[in-house]
Design an enzyme around this catalytic site. Structure first.
Site, PDB file in Angstrom:
ATOM      1  N   ARG A  85       0.853  -1.188   0.000  1.00 26.07           N
ATOM      2  CA  ARG A  85       0.000   0.000   0.000  1.00 26.07           C
ATOM      3  C   ARG A  85       0.891   1.242   0.000  1.00 26.07           C
ATOM      4  O   ARG A  85       1.730   1.397   0.891  1.00 26.07           O
ATOM      5  CB  ARG A  85      -0.907  -0.008   1.241  1.00 26.07           C
ATOM      6  N   HIS A 129      -3.197  10.897   0.884  1.00 27.82           N
ATOM      7  CA  HIS A 129      -2.676  10.668   2.239  1.00 27.82           C
ATOM      8  C   HIS A 129      -2.068  11.999   2.701  1.00 27.82           C
ATOM      9  O   HIS A 129      -0.871  12.098   2.964  1.00 27.82           O
ATOM     10  CB  HIS A 129      -1.668   9.525   2.242  1.00 27.82           C
ATOM     11  N   GLU A 174      -7.805   8.351   6.315  1.00 28.85           N
ATOM     12  CA  GLU A 174      -8.097   8.956   7.623  1.00 28.85           C
ATOM     13  C   GLU A 174      -8.640  10.382   7.516  1.00 28.85           C
ATOM     14  O   GLU A 174      -7.980  11.348   7.931  1.00 28.85           O
ATOM     15  CB  GLU A 174      -6.843   8.937   8.504  1.00 28.85           C
ATOM     16  N   ASN A 304      -7.621   1.669   9.716  1.00 28.25           N
ATOM     17  CA  ASN A 304      -6.341   1.871  10.393  1.00 28.25           C
ATOM     18  C   ASN A 304      -6.599   1.807  11.880  1.00 28.25           C
ATOM     19  O   ASN A 304      -7.424   2.568  12.409  1.00 28.25           O
ATOM     20  CB  ASN A 304      -5.736   3.236  10.042  1.00 28.25           C
ATOM     21  N   TYR A 306      -4.789   1.407  15.779  1.00 29.92           N
ATOM     22  CA  TYR A 306      -3.580   1.435  16.601  1.00 29.92           C
ATOM     23  C   TYR A 306      -3.849   1.169  18.072  1.00 29.92           C
ATOM     24  O   TYR A 306      -2.984   0.680  18.781  1.00 29.92           O
ATOM     25  CB  TYR A 306      -2.883   2.794  16.451  1.00 29.92           C
ATOM     26  N   GLU A 364      -3.672  -0.240   8.040  1.00 29.24           N
ATOM     27  CA  GLU A 364      -2.520   0.151   8.876  1.00 29.24           C
ATOM     28  C   GLU A 364      -2.716  -0.444  10.257  1.00 29.24           C
ATOM     29  O   GLU A 364      -3.819  -0.424  10.803  1.00 29.24           O
ATOM     30  CB  GLU A 364      -2.416   1.675   9.061  1.00 29.24           C
TER      31      GLU A 364
HETATM   32  O1  IFM Z   1       2.143   7.627  10.230  1.00 26.42           O
HETATM   33  C1  IFM Z   1       0.765   7.656  10.383  1.00 26.42           C
HETATM   34  C2  IFM Z   1       0.078   7.465   9.038  1.00 26.42           C
HETATM   35  O2  IFM Z   1       0.471   8.411   8.103  1.00 26.42           O
HETATM   36  C3  IFM Z   1      -1.421   7.589   9.201  1.00 26.42           C
HETATM   37  N1  IFM Z   1      -1.888   6.697  10.249  1.00 26.42           N
HETATM   38  C4  IFM Z   1      -1.209   6.714  11.505  1.00 26.42           C
HETATM   39  C5  IFM Z   1       0.292   6.555  11.300  1.00 26.42           C
HETATM   40  C6  IFM Z   1       1.020   6.567  12.658  1.00 26.42           C
HETATM   41  O3  IFM Z   1       0.765   7.752  13.339  1.00 26.42           O
END
Ligand code: IFM
Length: 461
Positions: A85, A129, A174, A304, A306, A364
């Site tokens: 990606r 992005h 995002e 995405n 985290y 992500e």
């Molecule tokens: O690095 C970023 C990415 O560009 C977008 N999502 C979160 C990642 C980590 O902060």
């Protein structure tokens, strides 16, 4: 407290033809900001503005990927992934955000795509992005509806040029970050601090998404197209009605504000009321047809993920009257983000139940830690390795529960420009020495490579 699965994920538990990849983004890795006719983006302007990015770092060189394309393609190939990606820099393709394509800019991505296909790797192309052409920002940026139309035209240019070979397109990465961090609290480009502007931007990002889906369908027949949202499952700090209501508001702010329109429902009414004068409705920005445009059917949802959010009621605090709390006893990454793999399972199951996407791709997932570099440049990043293991374990659980997860992209291929944090935060499975540009596979990268090798043996990706 969330539990961290410790077992190693089992390749047999993932469906055949699962997309196994790594992810990057243009401004974070490419460098070469004014080469071959590239125009300026809002991130060039922002990072060159003193005080905006930690240490005064910029993306001027980043990972120098623009000049190291073939070696980086070999690096990606050496991992054994079947998907990659990347994002296209809009100002490389249209230096001022409009008009005819810059052939040299398109050629870079054409070579990238060909290089992937030659190596048996499926390209996953993100159209946006965050590197908006500065010229478009000067004309109003995302708070202006014209930017959404310019984005639709740009999507047509890219899909027309690469759609014969690229079969997976992500429109926007995002939108919450682009809108809220960029226009609401100003920690990202273009650095504005105006809640109404941020909701105008969010609306036009979603309208732009709809226009881009239509453009991809028109110019890249047979391609799959979707959007990537950054989603965080919310949990009340205590089981009180107040904390549960606060969690619902936080969920509306972070998740439902984007999910509901993308799935054709328009904006969640509870949030429209809460946002009040700053809402796109109160600003008169939602035009007839917008609900259908934002909700134009897509082929997949990119997620995405985290961490998670634990929320408590906080009357008077911001417009959400809530605050995120830091549960004691949890593990945290170098960003202070809680390691919460169970919440990924919960999120996947909830998305499938509430929105029923045809497919979900984790576009992500990853973690930053203050890596210790050995004398030979190697990195034994055991925490990051565990992070990947536990989150892949969480996906196994989600699959068992019926979520249609069809791919996973580790963030990130390599250490890169981490936006307002500059080069201080490293997310790569490949270490980059920014002084020499030497790339070294970290322990986490070796683990992922070996896991993928087992996957190939067992399910034959
Ligand atoms: O690095 C970023 C990415 O560009 C977008 N999502 C979160 C990642 C980590 O902060």
């Amino acid at each position: 407290m969330t539990t961290t699965p410790t077992s190693t994920p089992d390749p047999l538990h993932f469906p055949p033809r699962f997309a196994w990849g790594v992810a990057t983004a243009s401004y974070q890795i490419e460098g070469a900001p004014s080469e071959d006719g590239r125009g300026a983006s809002i991130w060039d302007t922002f990072s060159h503005t003193p005080g905006r990015v930690r240490g005064g770092d910029t993306g001027d060189v980043a990972c120098d990927h623009y000049h190291r394309l073939d070696a980086d393609l070999d690096l990606i190939h050496s991992l054994g992934v079947n998907a990659y990606r990347f994002s296209v820099s809009w100002p490389r393709v249209q230096p001022s955000g409009r008009g005819p394509a810059n052939p040299a800019g398109l050629d870079f991505y054409s070579r990238l795509v060909d290089g992937l296909l030659t190596r048996g790797i499926t390209p996953w192309l993100t159209l946006y992005h965050w590197d908006l052409p500065q010229a478009l920002q000067d004309q109003g940026g995302w708070p202006s509806r014209d930017t959404a139309h310019a984005f639709g035209d740009y999507a047509a240019v890219v899909a027309g040029a690469l759609g014969d070979r690229v079969k997976h397109f992500i429109t926007i990465n995002e939108p919450w970050c682009a809108a809220f961090l960029g226009y609401g609290i100003g920690i990202h480009a273009p650095g504005h601090t105006d809640l109404a502007q941020s909701y105008a931007a969010a609306h036009h990002l979603l309208v732009g998404h709809g226009l881009a889906v239509q453009a991809v369908r028109a110019h890249a027949p047979g391609a799959q197209v979707g959007i990537t949202l950054n989603l965080y499952e919310g949990y009340p700090a205590t089981d009180t009605p107040q904390d549960r209501a606060a969690t619902r508001r936080q969920d509306g702010f972070q998740n439902r504000w984007y999910l509901d329109p993308v799935y054709g429902r328009g904006y969640p009414q509870d949030m429209v009321e809460l946002i009040g004068d700053a809402s796109p409705q109160a600003q008169g920005l939602v035009l007839p047809g917008d609900v259908d445009l934002m909700g134009v059917p897509t082929d997949f949802l990119g997620v995405n993920m985290y961490s998670r959010t634990v929320v408590e009621d906080a009357p008077g605090e911001g417009f959400l009257h809530s605050r995120a709390v830091r549960p004691e006893g949890s593990e945290y990454t170098g960003f202070g983000w809680e390691v919460a793999p169970q919440s990924l399972t919960d999120l996947m199951l909830r998305l499938q139940r509430d929105y029923d996407p045809p497919a979900i791709y984790i576009t992500e997932n990853g973690a930053t830690y203050p890596d210790t570099v050995e004398a030979d440049g190697s990195v034994h990043d055991a925490e990051r390795t565990r992070y990947f293991q536990s989150h892949l374990g969480a996906i196994e659980d989600a699959l068992t529960g019926g979520a249609k997860v069809r791919g996973y992209f580790a963030w990130s291929l390599m250490d890169n420009f981490e936006w307002a944090e500059g080069y201080d935060k490293r997310f790569g499975i490949v270490h980059v020495d920014f002084a020499t540009q030497a790339r070294t596979l970290k322990q986490s990268g070796r683990w992922y490579r070996d896991f993928l090798a087992r996957t190939r043996q067992t399910v034959g990706v």
